[in-house]
Design an enzyme around this catalytic site. Structure first.
Site, mmCIF file in Angstrom:
data_model
loop_
_atom_site.group_PDB
_atom_site.id
_atom_site.type_symbol
_atom_site.label_atom_id
_atom_site.label_comp_id
_atom_site.label_asym_id
_atom_site.label_seq_id
_atom_site.Cartn_x
_atom_site.Cartn_y
_atom_site.Cartn_z
ATOM 1 C CG HIS A 192 2.813 0.559 8.221
ATOM 2 N ND1 HIS A 192 2.869 1.417 9.290
ATOM 3 C CD2 HIS A 192 2.411 1.312 7.164
ATOM 4 C CE1 HIS A 192 2.535 2.642 8.870
ATOM 5 N NE2 HIS A 192 2.234 2.612 7.586
ATOM 6 C CD GLU B 164 0.710 2.771 3.887
ATOM 7 O OE1 GLU B 164 1.061 2.434 2.749
ATOM 8 O OE2 GLU B 164 1.403 3.474 4.651
ATOM 9 C CB CYS C 33 4.559 11.737 7.278
ATOM 10 S SG CYS C 33 4.359 10.055 7.898
HETATM 11 MN MN MN Z 1 1.663 4.391 6.306
#
Ligand code: MN
Length: 156
Positions: A68, A66, A120
């Site tokens: 973003h 992904e 994270c």
């Molecule tokens: Mn991500």
């Protein structure tokens, strides 16, 4: 009275779990491709404006490919695996740091024999991840290292 009932101090438990931290699915099933990955949100106080999560994928598991607008700051805590960040595929091991800039394709994969767990850090307010289109995926696959990574052939 239990002096530790404020949640200010929470114990680390066996199996990379934490006291009073829910063990959650990574994402809604079917929302995006991923495999054998769990999520624990360690810090999510709105006053922090960021969250710290612990993700863990079982051997052979992977996160979603992904990108973003928001960023990630990642520290590997457990196991072995590989990550893709932009055009780069790298093996990762405990305590390695991975910065994921805005709009950069990224994915993590556990090795075939060991799990991969990492912290994270992310903004509390963030945009929804984009998945690659067929065209974007074939552009990524033009690099043989990335193609091997995406097919799970490069992780030992
Ligand atoms: Mn991500």
């Amino acid at each position: 009275m239990d002096t530790n009932d404020t949640g200010r101090i929470r114990d680390f438990l066996d199996g990379f779990r934490w006291d009073r931290v829910a063990h959650l699915p990574y994402k809604e099933e079917g929302s995006a491709p991923f495999k054998d990955i769990t999520r624990q949100v360690l810090f999510a106080d709105p006053r922090l404006h960021c969250e710290l999560r612990y993700f863990e994928m079982a051997a052979g598991g992977y996160s979603t490919l992904e990108r973003h607008a928001h960023m990630h700051g990642v520290m590997v805590l457990r196991g072995r695996g590989e990550c893709l960040v932009g055009g780069e595929v790298r093996a990762v091991k405990p305590y390695d740091l991975v910065s994921i800039p805005p709009w950069t394709w990224h994915q993590f994969r556990a090795s075939r024999r060991e799990p991969l767990g990492f912290l994270c850090m992310v903004n509390a307010e963030r945009d929804r991840p984009q998945l690659p289109t067929v065209e974007e995926l074939s552009a990524l696959r033009a690099d043989p290292h990335i193609a091997a990574f995406l097919d799970g052939r490069s992780a030992s």
